[in-house]
Design an enzyme around this catalytic site. Structure first.
Site, PDB file in Angstrom:
ATOM      1  N   ASN A  37      66.334 -27.705   7.073  1.00  0.00           N
ATOM      2  CA  ASN A  37      66.614 -28.336   8.690  1.00  0.00           C
ATOM      3  C   ASN A  37      65.720 -28.369   9.419  1.00  0.00           C
ATOM      4  OD1 ASN A  37      68.448 -25.481   8.322  1.00  0.00           O
ATOM      5  ND2 ASN A  37      68.258 -25.367  10.863  1.00  0.00           N
ATOM      6  N   ASP A  38      65.702 -28.188  10.710  1.00  0.00           N
ATOM      7  CA  ASP A  38      64.989 -28.048  11.469  1.00  0.00           C
ATOM      8  C   ASP A  38      63.393 -27.547  11.376  1.00  0.00           C
ATOM      9  OD1 ASP A  38      67.700 -27.519  12.467  1.00  0.00           O
ATOM     10  OD2 ASP A  38      66.613 -25.826  14.223  1.00  0.00           O
ATOM     11  N   GLN A  54      62.776 -24.881   8.567  1.00  0.00           N
ATOM     12  CA  GLN A  54      64.187 -24.789   8.127  1.00  0.00           C
ATOM     13  C   GLN A  54      64.525 -24.779   6.454  1.00  0.00           C
ATOM     14  OE1 GLN A  54      66.193 -21.326  10.688  1.00  0.00           O
ATOM     15  NE2 GLN A  54      63.594 -21.974  10.920  1.00  0.00           N
ATOM     16  N   TYR A  97      64.929 -17.739  12.646  1.00  0.00           N
ATOM     17  CA  TYR A  97      65.478 -18.974  13.123  1.00  0.00           C
ATOM     18  C   TYR A  97      63.995 -19.998  13.905  1.00  0.00           C
ATOM     19  CZ  TYR A  97      69.921 -18.320  12.810  1.00  0.00           C
ATOM     20  OH  TYR A  97      71.101 -17.477  12.185  1.00  0.00           O
ATOM     21  N   SER A  98      64.226 -21.231  14.103  1.00  0.00           N
ATOM     22  CA  SER A  98      63.526 -21.890  14.646  1.00  0.00           C
ATOM     23  C   SER A  98      61.946 -21.730  15.615  1.00  0.00           C
ATOM     24  CB  SER A  98      64.220 -23.469  15.275  1.00  0.00           C
ATOM     25  OG  SER A  98      64.510 -24.344  14.188  1.00  0.00           O
ATOM     26  N   ARG A 157      67.550 -18.704  21.708  1.00  0.00           N
ATOM     27  CA  ARG A 157      66.734 -19.132  20.614  1.00  0.00           C
ATOM     28  C   ARG A 157      66.009 -20.320  20.617  1.00  0.00           C
ATOM     29  NH1 ARG A 157      71.999 -19.634  18.207  1.00  0.00           N
ATOM     30  NH2 ARG A 157      72.785 -21.554  18.164  1.00  0.00           N
ATOM     31  N   ASP A 158      65.090 -20.753  19.748  1.00  0.00           N
ATOM     32  CA  ASP A 158      64.318 -22.361  19.631  1.00  0.00           C
ATOM     33  C   ASP A 158      62.818 -22.085  20.510  1.00  0.00           C
ATOM     34  OD1 ASP A 158      65.958 -22.557  17.574  1.00  0.00           O
ATOM     35  OD2 ASP A 158      66.836 -23.658  18.436  1.00  0.00           O
ATOM     36  N   GLU A 211      70.445 -26.601  21.679  1.00  0.00           N
ATOM     37  CA  GLU A 211      69.240 -25.828  21.058  1.00  0.00           C
ATOM     38  C   GLU A 211      67.915 -26.335  21.026  1.00  0.00           C
ATOM     39  OE1 GLU A 211      71.785 -24.108  17.326  1.00  0.00           O
ATOM     40  OE2 GLU A 211      72.123 -25.732  17.499  1.00  0.00           O
TER      41      GLU A 211
HETATM   42  C1  FRU Z   1      69.540 -26.049  15.118  1.00  0.00           C
HETATM   43  C2  FRU Z   1      69.933 -24.321  14.575  1.00  0.00           C
HETATM   44  C3  FRU Z   1      68.812 -23.477  15.800  1.00  0.00           C
HETATM   45  C4  FRU Z   1      67.925 -22.055  14.759  1.00  0.00           C
HETATM   46  C5  FRU Z   1      68.283 -23.060  13.694  1.00  0.00           C
HETATM   47  C6  FRU Z   1      68.900 -22.003  12.337  1.00  0.00           C
HETATM   48  O1  FRU Z   1      69.846 -26.775  13.520  1.00  0.00           O
HETATM   49  O2  FRU Z   1      71.013 -23.573  15.352  1.00  0.00           O
HETATM   50  O3  FRU Z   1      69.415 -23.144  16.673  1.00  0.00           O
HETATM   51  O4  FRU Z   1      67.324 -21.707  15.351  1.00  0.00           O
HETATM   52  O5  FRU Z   1      69.063 -24.003  13.841  1.00  0.00           O
HETATM   53  O6  FRU Z   1      68.044 -22.806  11.355  1.00  0.00           O
END
Ligand code: FRU
Length: 480
Positions: A37-38, A54, A97-98, A157-158, A211
């Site tokens: 993902n991200d 991710q 996480y991100s 987060r992030d 996010e």
């Molecule tokens: C966005 C998210 C972020 C988080 C990550 C976890 O897609 O939910 O907020 O850090 O993915 O995989």
């Protein structure tokens, strides 16, 4: 064996590349197995772009969040993807996480969210630095924010670094205790990182969580990117389950306020979320996640062992408060020059082009009397249609003619005076479309059921005055 064995996982990736399955893309980053993902940790370091993202290397579900890593000098040739960061301790045992990347004292560093849950399932989110080492893994450094401040939940987060008067700050996605989304700002001070507070905007009640924020500078203008969750769909906007967009204006860190225009989406397709932007040599370069949370049923590759891609790199510019996105110029290197076919027709109501396994199409349609244009990407009996209604000024992407994967329609306003301009990148399943020289962009997947090369047929209600353009076959990314 350890749950995350870097050596074994890296070997397995190497053994499964290049990809074989006909749904694997050729010029979009993806993994041979697991869920990505991200994009994370984007930075230019030692002459190369570093791209982390991710990755769950253990399955096609949102669990076991690690970071994968590739490097590239030109967005065409990449290093073999590797596992770079994975859960190891009490802080990040439920996910790395991100986060973002930054260069500091000749080192490539990252700042990411450590996610952990206790036996009751109560979440703690901590923000931690790391340093990318030449052995390919990220060394974990100090935790700089151990948990969420009062007034906010653990949806916290992030982190994403920005500089203000040379001082390091970061924005962070957060949720207020009343379950609305916002962005917090931290500043580095002599005795550590201090919470400056919420960045106040006019969007005080705009979804339940924001996010992946980012604060960018375009000349003297500030742009806040974020991904609000929980907006209600409208006729021509917010049509995905979660959105990615921005507000543009001016930020004052003294008053912790942003004066800004309206929230606009960065992409109008079905499969775009959690983009990250970094700056290099005056370019603001974006990579997005091609995928969408909580829509697993839309992605049939999961049954084959992998799911999701990243977008190609896009360069952003701000004009009159609106972000234009164009594919990075490096991608022109993918064009196989001998394959170029020109399109040139006048007063016609039908133009057709055959496409290769991966192709790029440039099209300029001078409408003349034509008011309704159908651009049909056909895979035998299956089709995806880009439909433009000039009277209504509405572009619609229609996947209802596909058999597998996500279907439905996405519609958005697109102002065209006389000429409709489109640039399409058609990979095996990932498609990116740019409209009116980047005024709008749309990312989406199609999963053709049969092994048939697509063709593109442009038809209109009345004759189009002129259709011109060019089609190329594109080479695949290389991995070394
Ligand atoms: C966005 C998210 C972020 C988080 C990550 C976890 O897609 O939910 O907020 O850090 O993915 O995989």
């Amino acid at each position: 064996m350890e749950k995350f064995d870097k050596h074994a996982i890296d070997e397995k990736v190497r053994g499964e590349m290049p990809f074989e399955h006909r749904w694997h893309n050729r010029f979009h980053l993806e993994m041979p197995f697991g869920l990505i993902n991200d994009p994370n940790g984007l930075a230019y370091y030692n002459g190369e772009y570093h791209i982390f993202y991710q990755w769950n290397p253990l399955g096609c579900v949102h669990k076991n969040k690690c970071w994968a890593h590739v490097r590239t000098r030109d967005f065409v040739t990449y290093s073999m993807p590797e596992l770079a960061l994975w859960p190891t301790d009490v802080h990040d045992k439920d996910g790395c996480y991100s986060g973002c990347g930054l260069v500091e004292n000749g080192q490539l560093r990252v700042l990411y969210t450590c996610n952990s849950k206790d036996e009751q399932g109560v979440r703690t989110a901590a923000q931690r630095f790391g340093t990318w080492m030449e052995n390919g893994s990220v060394r974990k450094d100090a935790i700089i924010v151990p948990g969420n401040p009062e007034g906010f939940t653990a949806h916290f987060r992030d982190p994403n670094i920005f500089y203000h008067h040379g001082v390091r700050h970061f924005v962070l996605g957060a949720q207020r205790e009343n379950e609305t989304g916002t962005v917090l700002v931290y500043r580095e001070e002599a005795d550590g990182w201090k919470l400056l507070g919420e960045l106040k905007t006019e969007y005080s009640d705009f979804g339940y969580m924001w996010e992946c924020p980012g604060l960018l500078k375009f000349g003297s203008h500030d742009v806040l990117l974020f991904c609000p969750q929980g907006l209600e769909a409208q006729e021509y906007q917010y049509q995905n389950v979660y959105q990615s967009g921005y507000i543009a204006g001016h930020v004052s860190l003294d008053s912790m306020e942003m004066i800004h225009g309206k929230f606009q989406e960065l992409d109008r397709g079905f499969d775009f979320y959690a983009p990250q932007v970094f700056q290099h040599e005056g370019r603001q370069i974006l990579l997005g996640w091609m995928g969408m949370p909580d829509r697993d049923e839309d992605y049939p590759t999961a049954e084959k062992g992998w799911v999701f891609s990243l977008t190609m790199p896009r360069v952003l510019t701000l004009r009159q408060g609106h972000i234009f996105s164009r594919p990075a110029r490096e991608l022109q290197e993918l064009r196989i020059q001998e394959s170029a076919v020109d399109i040139e027709a006048q007063e016609t109501d039908c133009v057709r082009a055959n496409l290769a396994e991966g192709g790029e199409v440039l099209l300029n349609i001078t409408l003349g009397k034509a008011q309704v244009i159908h651009m049909t990407l056909g895979y035998g009996m299956e089709k995806t249609v880009l439909h433009y209604d000039h009277k209504q000024q509405i572009m619609t992407i229609d996947r209802t003619g596909m058999n597998l994967g996500g279907k439905g329609k996405r519609s958005f306003k697109l102002y065209v005076d006389q000429t409709l301009s489109i640039q399409l990148f058609i990979d095996r399943t990932a498609i990116e479309a740019f409209f009116q020289n980047g005024e709008e962009a749309a990312s989406f997947f199609v999963f053709p059921e049969k092994n048939i090369l697509p063709d593109l047929v442009v038809t209109s209600d009345e004759a189009m005055e002129e259709v011109s353009g060019r089609v190329w076959e594109l080479a695949a990314f290389r991995f070394r």
